[in-house]
Design a protein around this motif. Sequence first.
Motif, PDB file in Angstrom:
ATOM      1  N   GLU A   1       0.835  -1.201   0.000  1.00 36.77           N
ATOM      2  CA  GLU A   1       0.000   0.000   0.000  1.00 36.77           C
ATOM      3  C   GLU A   1       0.871   1.253   0.000  1.00 36.77           C
ATOM      4  O   GLU A   1       2.088   1.183   0.110  1.00 36.77           O
ATOM      5  N   GLY A   2       0.193   2.399  -0.096  1.00 34.62           N
ATOM      6  CA  GLY A   2       0.902   3.676  -0.061  1.00 34.62           C
ATOM      7  C   GLY A   2       1.267   4.166  -1.444  1.00 34.62           C
ATOM      8  O   GLY A   2       0.502   3.987  -2.407  1.00 34.62           O
ATOM      9  N   GLU A   3       2.442   4.762  -1.552  1.00 34.19           N
ATOM     10  CA  GLU A   3       2.868   5.395  -2.797  1.00 34.19           C
ATOM     11  C   GLU A   3       3.457   4.387  -3.789  1.00 34.19           C
ATOM     12  O   GLU A   3       4.640   4.410  -4.134  1.00 34.19           O
ATOM     13  N   VAL A   4       2.582   3.473  -4.231  1.00 35.40           N
ATOM     14  CA  VAL A   4       2.902   2.576  -5.344  1.00 35.40           C
ATOM     15  C   VAL A   4       1.820   2.775  -6.396  1.00 35.40           C
ATOM     16  O   VAL A   4       0.723   3.243  -6.093  1.00 35.40           O
TER      17      VAL A   4
ATOM     18  N   VAL B   1       7.171  -4.362  -4.348  1.00 36.50           N
ATOM     19  CA  VAL B   1       6.841  -3.031  -4.871  1.00 36.50           C
ATOM     20  C   VAL B   1       6.741  -3.073  -6.394  1.00 36.50           C
ATOM     21  O   VAL B   1       5.840  -2.475  -6.991  1.00 36.50           O
ATOM     22  N   ALA B   2       7.646  -3.803  -7.031  1.00 36.81           N
ATOM     23  CA  ALA B   2       7.603  -3.928  -8.493  1.00 36.81           C
ATOM     24  C   ALA B   2       6.311  -4.599  -8.942  1.00 36.81           C
ATOM     25  O   ALA B   2       5.707  -4.208  -9.944  1.00 36.81           O
ATOM     26  N   ALA B   3       5.862  -5.621  -8.188  1.00 37.42           N
ATOM     27  CA  ALA B   3       4.621  -6.314  -8.536  1.00 37.42           C
ATOM     28  C   ALA B   3       3.410  -5.404  -8.375  1.00 37.42           C
ATOM     29  O   ALA B   3       2.367  -5.632  -9.003  1.00 37.42           O
ATOM     30  N   ALA B   4       3.542  -4.368  -7.541  1.00 36.06           N
ATOM     31  CA  ALA B   4       2.454  -3.404  -7.346  1.00 36.06           C
ATOM     32  C   ALA B   4       2.602  -2.197  -8.266  1.00 36.06           C
ATOM     33  O   ALA B   4       2.017  -1.137  -8.011  1.00 36.06           O
ATOM     34  N   GLY B   5       3.381  -2.336  -9.308  1.00 35.55           N
ATOM     35  CA  GLY B   5       3.503  -1.280 -10.309  1.00 35.55           C
ATOM     36  C   GLY B   5       4.677  -0.353 -10.129  1.00 35.55           C
ATOM     37  O   GLY B   5       4.918   0.529 -10.953  1.00 35.55           O
ATOM     38  N   GLY B   6       5.422  -0.505  -9.025  1.00 31.76           N
ATOM     39  CA  GLY B   6       6.573   0.355  -8.786  1.00 31.76           C
ATOM     40  C   GLY B   6       6.217   1.589  -7.967  1.00 31.76           C
ATOM     41  O   GLY B   6       5.048   1.856  -7.667  1.00 31.76           O
ATOM     42  N   PHE B   7       7.239   2.338  -7.597  1.00 33.01           N
ATOM     43  CA  PHE B   7       7.040   3.549  -6.799  1.00 33.01           C
ATOM     44  C   PHE B   7       6.401   4.656  -7.633  1.00 33.01           C
ATOM     45  O   PHE B   7       6.638   4.760  -8.839  1.00 33.01           O
ATOM     46  N   THR B   8       5.620   5.506  -6.964  1.00 34.54           N
ATOM     47  CA  THR B   8       5.157   6.729  -7.616  1.00 34.54           C
ATOM     48  C   THR B   8       6.250   7.789  -7.479  1.00 34.54           C
ATOM     49  O   THR B   8       7.238   7.606  -6.756  1.00 34.54           O
ATOM     50  N   GLU B   9       6.058   8.906  -8.147  1.00 29.23           N
ATOM     51  CA  GLU B   9       7.064   9.974  -8.072  1.00 29.23           C
ATOM     52  C   GLU B   9       7.079  10.652  -6.705  1.00 29.23           C
ATOM     53  O   GLU B   9       8.002  11.405  -6.384  1.00 29.23           O
TER      54      GLU B   9
ATOM     55  N   TYR C   1       4.342  -0.846   3.316  1.00 25.46           N
ATOM     56  CA  TYR C   1       3.730   0.474   3.161  1.00 25.46           C
ATOM     57  C   TYR C   1       4.800   1.472   2.727  1.00 25.46           C
ATOM     58  O   TYR C   1       5.852   1.595   3.361  1.00 25.46           O
ATOM     59  N   VAL C   2       4.513   2.179   1.632  1.00 20.74           N
ATOM     60  CA  VAL C   2       5.440   3.184   1.112  1.00 20.74           C
ATOM     61  C   VAL C   2       4.873   4.562   1.443  1.00 20.74           C
ATOM     62  O   VAL C   2       3.839   4.968   0.885  1.00 20.74           O
ATOM     63  N   PRO C   3       5.517   5.303   2.348  1.00 17.95           N
ATOM     64  CA  PRO C   3       4.981   6.619   2.724  1.00 17.95           C
ATOM     65  C   PRO C   3       5.236   7.661   1.638  1.00 17.95           C
ATOM     66  O   PRO C   3       6.029   7.453   0.718  1.00 17.95           O
ATOM     67  N   ARG C   4       4.572   8.781   1.790  1.00 19.10           N
ATOM     68  CA  ARG C   4       4.735   9.894   0.860  1.00 19.10           C
ATOM     69  C   ARG C   4       5.848  10.799   1.362  1.00 19.10           C
ATOM     70  O   ARG C   4       5.918  11.121   2.547  1.00 19.10           O
TER      71      ARG C   4
END
Length: 224
Positions: free
Chosen positions: A147-150, A168-176, A218-221
Motif C-alpha cells: 500500500e501507499g505510494e505505489v 513493490v515492483a509487482a504493485a507497479g513500482g514507486f510513484t514519483e 507500506y510506502v509513505p509519501r
Amino acid sequence: MFLFVMKCISVPVRQVAAVCTVLLLLALAGCAGPDSAPPPSFAIPPSGGPSGTNHVSDPQQLSSDILRPGDRIRIVYNDIPDAPTPTEQVIPEDGKILLPRGIEVTVGGKKRTDVEKEIMTIYVDEKRIYRKITVTIERMASFISVEGEVRTPSSIVYRADLNVLSAVAAAGGFTEFAKRSGVIVTRAATKKQEKVNATRAVRDPKLNVPLYPGDSVYVPRGIW
C-alpha cells in the motif's frame, strides 16, 4: 541405300538396349537382396535423465511442504466424538502453535505431514486423550499487502522469493511522490515494523529484506 543402312544399324542398337535393360534389372535385384538393410532411423531422445525421467531442480518445489513462520494454516480434527472446530492460525516467529486442551506444538521448519503425525501421537499415545484421531493441516493461500505510494496498491499472492523490491515492483513500482528511504514492513507473525531504505537496497541486496506470508509493505509519501 539410306534405308538399307538404317536397317543394318538398328539391329545392334536394339541388342545393346536389351543388354543394358537386363544389367539394370540384375543390379536392382542385387540391391534388394536379403543382405540389404533399411536406412537408419533417427529418434529424438526423451527429455530429462537417461531413462526419460525429468529431474526436479527447483529447491522451492522440493521444500514446498515445509511449514514456516507466517504461514496461515487450518487444522482439522476427525474420527473423534465432539471433534473441535477446525482452527485457523498464523504460525508465529517462534514456530509454536497452541492446540485444543492447551497443548503447544512446534511446527515451524517441519514438514506438514510430520506435524500431523506428531499431533496424533500426542493426543493418542502421550496424553491418552483420544483412542484415535486424524489430524489434517491445510496450508491456506497467503498474501502480501502493498500500500501507499505505489502505482497499483494491491494484495500479492505470496511466493518464497518475495522481498521488498520485488513486492513493490509487482504493485507497479514507486510513484514519483514515494519516500523510498522509509519503506515500512509490518510482520504478520509479530506485528513488529521494520524500516527499509529501498534506494540503498538496490545497491546492497542485503538490505532488501525477504517477506513472509501475511506481511505488509507500506510506502509513505515524501515531504517536498
